[in-house]
Each structure stands twice: as structure tokens, then as C-alpha cells.
Write a protein that holds these residues in place. Structure first.
Motif, PDB file in Angstrom:
ATOM      1  N   VAL A  57       0.861  -1.184   0.000  1.00 56.33           N
ATOM      2  CA  VAL A  57       0.000   0.000   0.000  1.00 56.33           C
ATOM      3  C   VAL A  57       0.896   1.233   0.000  1.00 56.33           C
ATOM      4  O   VAL A  57       1.728   1.400   0.892  1.00 56.33           O
ATOM      5  N   ARG A  58       0.727   2.059  -1.018  1.00 61.56           N
ATOM      6  CA  ARG A  58       1.512   3.298  -1.103  1.00 61.56           C
ATOM      7  C   ARG A  58       0.611   4.487  -0.867  1.00 61.56           C
ATOM      8  O   ARG A  58      -0.571   4.461  -1.195  1.00 61.56           O
ATOM      9  N   THR A  59       1.197   5.542  -0.357  1.00 60.51           N
ATOM     10  CA  THR A  59       0.469   6.798  -0.190  1.00 60.51           C
ATOM     11  C   THR A  59       1.114   7.832  -1.096  1.00 60.51           C
ATOM     12  O   THR A  59       2.325   8.039  -1.056  1.00 60.51           O
ATOM     13  N   HIS A  60       0.303   8.449  -1.940  1.00 64.88           N
ATOM     14  CA  HIS A  60       0.840   9.415  -2.897  1.00 64.88           C
ATOM     15  C   HIS A  60       1.342  10.652  -2.154  1.00 64.88           C
ATOM     16  O   HIS A  60       0.625  11.203  -1.317  1.00 64.88           O
ATOM     17  N   PRO A  61       2.564  11.095  -2.423  1.00 62.17           N
ATOM     18  CA  PRO A  61       3.147  12.181  -1.626  1.00 62.17           C
ATOM     19  C   PRO A  61       2.422  13.519  -1.777  1.00 62.17           C
ATOM     20  O   PRO A  61       2.522  14.361  -0.902  1.00 62.17           O
ATOM     21  N   VAL A  62       1.704  13.723  -2.866  1.00 62.38           N
ATOM     22  CA  VAL A  62       1.011  15.003  -3.053  1.00 62.38           C
ATOM     23  C   VAL A  62      -0.457  14.902  -2.665  1.00 62.38           C
ATOM     24  O   VAL A  62      -0.970  15.698  -1.885  1.00 62.38           O
ATOM     25  N   THR A  63      -1.139  13.909  -3.180  1.00 63.81           N
ATOM     26  CA  THR A  63      -2.589  13.834  -2.951  1.00 63.81           C
ATOM     27  C   THR A  63      -2.927  13.143  -1.632  1.00 63.81           C
ATOM     28  O   THR A  63      -4.045  13.283  -1.131  1.00 63.81           O
ATOM     29  N   GLY A  64      -1.986  12.367  -1.086  1.00 68.61           N
ATOM     30  CA  GLY A  64      -2.271  11.621   0.135  1.00 68.61           C
ATOM     31  C   GLY A  64      -3.156  10.400  -0.091  1.00 68.61           C
ATOM     32  O   GLY A  64      -3.514   9.693   0.849  1.00 68.61           O
ATOM     33  N   ARG A  65      -3.504  10.140  -1.357  1.00 66.49           N
ATOM     34  CA  ARG A  65      -4.374   8.973  -1.642  1.00 66.49           C
ATOM     35  C   ARG A  65      -3.573   7.694  -1.578  1.00 66.49           C
ATOM     36  O   ARG A  65      -2.421   7.616  -2.010  1.00 66.49           O
ATOM     37  N   LYS A  66      -4.216   6.659  -1.068  1.00 64.11           N
ATOM     38  CA  LYS A  66      -3.564   5.351  -1.025  1.00 64.11           C
ATOM     39  C   LYS A  66      -3.833   4.588  -2.321  1.00 64.11           C
ATOM     40  O   LYS A  66      -4.873   4.764  -2.961  1.00 64.11           O
ATOM     41  N   SER A  67      -2.879   3.723  -2.666  1.00 64.30           N
ATOM     42  CA  SER A  67      -3.062   2.872  -3.841  1.00 64.30           C
ATOM     43  C   SER A  67      -2.376   1.537  -3.602  1.00 64.30           C
ATOM     44  O   SER A  67      -1.521   1.417  -2.731  1.00 64.30           O
ATOM     45  N   LEU A  68      -2.792   0.552  -4.388  1.00 61.92           N
ATOM     46  CA  LEU A  68      -2.154  -0.764  -4.338  1.00 61.92           C
ATOM     47  C   LEU A  68      -0.905  -0.718  -5.202  1.00 61.92           C
ATOM     48  O   LEU A  68      -0.954  -0.247  -6.344  1.00 61.92           O
TER      49      LEU A  68
END
Ligand code: FE2
Length: 285
Positions: free
Chosen positions: A189-200
Motif C-alpha cells: 500500500v503506497r500513499t501518494h506524496p502530493v494527494t495523500g491517496r492510497k493505492s495498491l
């Protein structure tokens, strides 16, 4: 927001203004895939454009000697052409390795610092097959149930070209190739550094989950792959000549579809930038 974004009023052949770079990054953060049609560019122009988006990831051809390459080493040559510019023979080594692009993946996830943006220029495109498909890994994450989200939050996977190529039946690697392709660790699980959204953070390069029995890990990864690549989350790009397509490898997977590559020329050139850093601590050597 659905993929892709589309930008038609920026000329990639010219140096970009800071405002144009910011606009493209904002579109990438929103859409994860951005199409810039009608960009008839040279290799030098593609490189200059790419440098606006961080340090170059130059590893794509690292296994090959310069003399084996059709393009400068900073390009991933995603064509079906050999070094002399002829259609690669069926048993050509580069063609065999490129078959891995038909599996869902995120570029360079097998490196400790994986890719940020990939920028693919369609110099000679195919319309009968050869589409590129993108899966939105933010949407895939959001659609998981709460129990699965909790279970995977801190999981770490091992990624290697040995695993993705192994899926296609490549099992013979030289000892030095095995060292060069040693698995790296990436958070699931990653968290986007700008949007803060999580993704697989999934890819065919995954070969296990740290701390799990391997068959259980692979069965689970297969379930997640199936979930993440259902049509609701997928954009199919049908290429027009001179399309420039950018994607954020932190939030998408992609794959190329089959085409008549022994008879039809497809010349696609990819440049790539690096992510901000590793997603997980590496195992001690
Ligand atoms: Fe790729």
C-alpha cells in the motif's frame, strides 16, 4: 477522477514554463494517466521534456551493452525492432524479454527506488492490437473492503524480474543475472506524496509477501491483481501516431496487448523518472 487526462495546448518540443510543468503534474495527480496528442518529437526533445519531472531512471536497458542498443541507454526501447532497425526475429533476446510487458506491471518496481513517471512516445503505432491498458490502483484500493485494507496496510512484497519472467517460463538465468535481479522490497500500500491517496502497489514482478508462505502470498496477490484489473478500473489506450502518453507508476499498472509483431512495425520510445525514494526498507544483504 477517471483516467486519462488530456492536454492539447502544450508543445512538448519547446522548453516548458514552470506553470506548464505544474499543470501537467496536477493533471497527473488527478488522472494518473495523461495523453498529449500530436507531439511529433525527437529523442532529444523527449529527454528534455522528461527532465522536468525528476531524475531519469536509466535502468531499463542495464542488462545490455551500449553496442546492443538501438536507442541511447536512457530510453527503454519498447519497439519490436532490433539494433539494425529491422523487425526482431522470433527468438530475439530483446523480443523475448519484452514479452514481459504483456503482463500487468508498474515500471521498475523491481528497483529499490522504483519509477515515478513513464513517458511513452508513439513514433510508429499499431492500430490492430498493441493497445496499452492502464489500471487505476487508487480506485482499486478504495474499492477494497475495510478488513482487507487493514490486513494489507503494512505488508511488504518482494519484486524481481526473475519472478515476472518466470511467469512466462524464463527460468534460466546466469549467476550474474541473478545477482543483478535480486529481489527488492516494496510496500503493498503506497500513499501518494502530493494527494495523500492510497493505492495498491502491484506488479507481475512480485514473487512473495515478506513473512508469508510463498504459495499463500501468490494466491493472494493473484486475487488482488484480478480485483485491480477489472474493467471498471481500466483505461484502454488506442494509439494514434505522435501520441505522448504519461503515467504515474506509483498509482497505476499497465500492460501492452498482443499484435502481429513479426510482421508489423511498432516503434515506441519510453523515458522514465525515478520516485522520491524507496517504499520499504531493504533486507540486509
Ligand atoms: Fe512498462
Amino acid at each position: 477522477m477517471r483516467m486519462p487526462g488530456r492536454i492539447t495546448d502544450i508543445d512538448v518540443r519547446k522548453p516548458l514554463t514552470a506553470a506548464e510543468v505544474a499543470r501537467i503534474e496536477a493533471a497527473m495527480d488527478e488522472h494518473a494517466v495523461v495523453v498529449l496528442p500530436g507531439q511529433d518529437i525527437t529523442d532529444a526533445q523527449q529527454l528534455a521534456f522528461t527532465r522536468n519531472f525528476g531524475p531519469l531512471e536509466e535502468g531499463a536497458n542495464s542488462g545490455a551493452r551500449d553496442s546492443d542498443l538501438r536507442l541511447p541507454v536512457v530510453f527503454a526501447d519498447v519497439s519490436n525492432l532490433d539494433r539494425q532497425g529491422r523487425i526482431a526475429a522470433r527468438d530475439n533476446k530483446k523480443r523475448m524479454a519484452a514479452l514481459g510487458n504483456r503482463l500487468w506491471h508498474s515500471d521498475a518496481s523491481f528497483r529499490a527506488v522504483p519509477a515515478r513517471y513513464s513517458i511513452l512516445s508513439g513514433r510508429i503505432v499499431t492500430t490492430d492490437g498493441g493497445n496499452t491498458e492502464f489500471a487505476d490502483m487508487r480506485a482499486a484500493y478504495d474499492a477494497l473492503d475495510a478488513a482487507t485494507k487493514a490486513e494489507i496496510e503494512d505488508l511488504v512484497c518482494e519484486h524481481s524480474l526473475i519472478y515476472s519472467r518466470g511467469q512466462l517460463g524464463f527460468t534460466e538465468f546466469l549467476p550474474n543475472e541473478r545477482v543483478a535481479m535480486a529481489p527488492v522490497r516494496q510496500r503493498l500500500v503506497r500513499t501518494h506524496p502530493v494527494t495523500g491517496r492510497k493505492s495498491l502497489f502491484l506488479a507481475a514482478h512480485i514473487g512473495t509477501i515478506v513473512g508469508w508462505p510463498r504459495p499463500e502470498a501468490m494466491a493472494f496477490i493473484r486475487d488482488l491483481m484480478e480485483h485491480a484489473t477489472q474493467p471498471d478500473f481500466v483505461y484502454v489506450h488506442r494509439w494514434s501516431q505522435h501520441d505522448l502518453v504519461m503515467w504515474d507508476n506509483r498509482t497505476t499498472m499497465h500492460r501492452v496487448r498482443r499484435f502481429d509483431d513479426l510482421n508489423v512495425v511498432r516503434d515506441m520510445r519510453r523515458t522514465t523518472t525515478k520516485s522520491e525514494g524507496p517504499t520499504a526498507e531493504q533486507a540486509a544483504a
